[in-house]
Design a protein around this motif. Structure first.
Motif, PDB file in Angstrom:
ATOM      1  N   SER A 196       4.957  -9.753 -19.351  1.00 42.52           N
ATOM      2  CA  SER A 196       4.380  -8.708 -20.198  1.00 42.52           C
ATOM      3  C   SER A 196       2.854  -8.638 -20.157  1.00 42.52           C
ATOM      4  N   ASP A 197       2.219  -9.610 -19.536  1.00 42.83           N
ATOM      5  CA  ASP A 197       0.763  -9.576 -19.460  1.00 42.83           C
ATOM      6  C   ASP A 197       0.341  -8.418 -18.551  1.00 42.83           C
ATOM      7  N   PRO A 198      -0.714  -7.709 -18.894  1.00 41.92           N
ATOM      8  CA  PRO A 198      -1.159  -6.576 -18.064  1.00 41.92           C
ATOM      9  C   PRO A 198      -1.393  -6.935 -16.592  1.00 41.92           C
ATOM     10  N   VAL A 199      -1.858  -8.134 -16.310  1.00 40.95           N
ATOM     11  CA  VAL A 199      -2.089  -8.540 -14.923  1.00 40.95           C
ATOM     12  C   VAL A 199      -0.759  -8.676 -14.179  1.00 40.95           C
ATOM     13  N   GLU A 200       0.237  -9.225 -14.859  1.00 40.08           N
ATOM     14  CA  GLU A 200       1.576  -9.339 -14.257  1.00 40.08           C
ATOM     15  C   GLU A 200       2.155  -7.956 -14.008  1.00 40.08           C
ATOM     16  N   LEU A 201       2.009  -7.069 -14.979  1.00 38.69           N
ATOM     17  CA  LEU A 201       2.559  -5.719 -14.842  1.00 38.69           C
ATOM     18  C   LEU A 201       1.887  -4.956 -13.697  1.00 38.69           C
ATOM     19  N   GLU A 202       0.589  -5.149 -13.517  1.00 38.74           N
ATOM     20  CA  GLU A 202      -0.112  -4.509 -12.389  1.00 38.74           C
ATOM     21  C   GLU A 202       0.411  -5.032 -11.057  1.00 38.74           C
ATOM     22  N   LEU A 203       0.660  -6.337 -10.999  1.00 37.19           N
ATOM     23  CA  LEU A 203       1.208  -6.916  -9.776  1.00 37.19           C
ATOM     24  C   LEU A 203       2.606  -6.363  -9.496  1.00 37.19           C
ATOM     25  N   LEU A 204       3.425  -6.230 -10.532  1.00 36.87           N
ATOM     26  CA  LEU A 204       4.765  -5.659 -10.356  1.00 36.87           C
ATOM     27  C   LEU A 204       4.697  -4.202  -9.891  1.00 36.87           C
ATOM     28  N   LYS A 205       3.745  -3.451 -10.427  1.00 35.92           N
ATOM     29  CA  LYS A 205       3.558  -2.056  -9.985  1.00 35.92           C
ATOM     30  C   LYS A 205       3.166  -2.013  -8.509  1.00 35.92           C
ATOM     31  N   ARG A 206       2.280  -2.921  -8.114  1.00 34.55           N
ATOM     32  CA  ARG A 206       1.853  -2.986  -6.709  1.00 34.55           C
ATOM     33  C   ARG A 206       3.065  -3.265  -5.821  1.00 34.55           C
ATOM     34  N   LEU A 207       3.928  -4.189  -6.253  1.00 32.68           N
ATOM     35  CA  LEU A 207       5.136  -4.491  -5.484  1.00 32.68           C
ATOM     36  C   LEU A 207       6.051  -3.271  -5.380  1.00 32.68           C
ATOM     37  N   ALA A 208       6.157  -2.526  -6.466  1.00 34.04           N
ATOM     38  CA  ALA A 208       7.075  -1.387  -6.514  1.00 34.04           C
ATOM     39  C   ALA A 208       6.692  -0.258  -5.558  1.00 34.04           C
ATOM     40  N   ILE A 209       5.414  -0.137  -5.214  1.00 40.89           N
ATOM     41  CA  ILE A 209       5.014   0.969  -4.335  1.00 40.89           C
ATOM     42  C   ILE A 209       5.166   0.622  -2.852  1.00 40.89           C
ATOM     43  N   TYR A 210       5.577  -0.594  -2.540  1.00 42.78           N
ATOM     44  CA  TYR A 210       5.692  -1.006  -1.146  1.00 42.78           C
ATOM     45  C   TYR A 210       6.562  -0.059  -0.302  1.00 42.78           C
ATOM     46  N   PRO A 211       7.776   0.271  -0.720  1.00 38.58           N
ATOM     47  CA  PRO A 211       8.598   1.150   0.130  1.00 38.58           C
ATOM     48  C   PRO A 211       7.951   2.516   0.392  1.00 38.58           C
ATOM     49  N   ARG A 212       7.356   3.108  -0.645  1.00 37.65           N
ATOM     50  CA  ARG A 212       6.701   4.417  -0.460  1.00 37.65           C
ATOM     51  C   ARG A 212       5.484   4.307   0.446  1.00 37.65           C
ATOM     52  N   MET A 213       4.752   3.208   0.310  1.00 39.58           N
ATOM     53  CA  MET A 213       3.584   3.010   1.164  1.00 39.58           C
ATOM     54  C   MET A 213       4.019   2.889   2.625  1.00 39.58           C
ATOM     55  N   LEU A 214       5.113   2.160   2.875  1.00 39.59           N
ATOM     56  CA  LEU A 214       5.615   2.022   4.243  1.00 39.59           C
ATOM     57  C   LEU A 214       6.004   3.383   4.821  1.00 39.59           C
ATOM     58  N   GLU A 215       6.715   4.164   4.030  1.00 38.48           N
ATOM     59  CA  GLU A 215       7.114   5.505   4.484  1.00 38.48           C
ATOM     60  C   GLU A 215       5.902   6.353   4.823  1.00 38.48           C
ATOM     61  N   ALA A 216       4.906   6.321   3.950  1.00 38.81           N
ATOM     62  CA  ALA A 216       3.701   7.130   4.176  1.00 38.81           C
ATOM     63  C   ALA A 216       2.945   6.643   5.407  1.00 38.81           C
ATOM     64  N   ALA A 217       2.853   5.346   5.596  1.00 36.44           N
ATOM     65  CA  ALA A 217       2.162   4.795   6.770  1.00 36.44           C
ATOM     66  C   ALA A 217       2.884   5.191   8.049  1.00 36.44           C
TER      67      ALA A 217
END
Length: 192
Positions: A97-118
């Motif tokens: 629940s810490d904001p730093v953890e949540l930011e890291l989880l958000k970064r992980l979540a965009i991986y598939p979309r980033m791969l598609e875009a790349a």
């Protein structure tokens, strides 16, 4: 390379000096329309300024966290990646629940979309940039945990929170390994 003095260094010499992983990552760590400025000194550093080291170190740091968790809290934590993922799948990730953890989880979540875009844009540098940013956030969280004990990945008296954080670390390790594999760069479990 110097036209005036007639000096030049071959790619083979650079690979022999710094290794295939470093050369491959650094070649991909720039836009295809950008001038290639290969800083040999930076590539040989073991610091945040060396992107390939920093990303590979993130992967190795994750495995170090698993080894420490095995020694301190969960001796049953599997070493095999598939078994470890299964074991961590029951983690109470809502405890993160810490904001730093949540930011890291958000970064992980965009991986598939980033791969598609790349892939769609034929821009592999996006993967290298993403991996560097992910590793930076991961290292920053680790450093914060060193300064703020409640943010450590391993909390000896809270097995549920530790397991949730280990699941997050597994996400980071998996994405770093996947991205490095796509770029053709080795993902070490240990660095010395």
């Amino acid at each position: 390379m110097s036209k005036r003095s007639g000096d030049f260094v071959t790619l083979r010499e650079v690979v022999d000096e710094v290794g295939q992983d470093a050369v491959r990552f650094m070649m991909l760590y720039r836009k295809n329309d950008a001038v290639l400025d290969f800083d040999l000194a930076k590539v040989m550093e073991q610091s945040r300024d060396n992107p390939v080291f920093y990303v590979q170190y993130g992967h190795a740091r994750g495995h170090s966290i698993f080894r420490n968790a095995r020694a301190e809290v969960f001796p049953e934590l599997p070493e095999d990646t598939g078994e470890r993922i299964d074991w961590l799948s029951e983690s109470a990730v809502e405890r993160l629940s810490d904001p730093v953890e949540l930011e890291l989880l958000k970064r992980l979540a965009i991986y598939p979309r980033m791969l598609e875009a790349a892939a769609a844009a034929h821009e592999p540098h996006r993967i290298a940039f993403y991996l560097y940013d992910l590793a930076s956030e991961f290292h920053a969280l680790w450093t914060k945990g060193r300064d703020l004990p409640y943010l450590r990945f391993i909390i000896n008296n809270d097995a549920d929170l530790t397991k949730a954080r280990l699941a997050m670390v597994q996400g980071v390790v998996s994405v770093l390994a996947s991205g490095l594999a796509i770029l053709g760069v080795h993902a070490p479990n240990e660095m010395r």
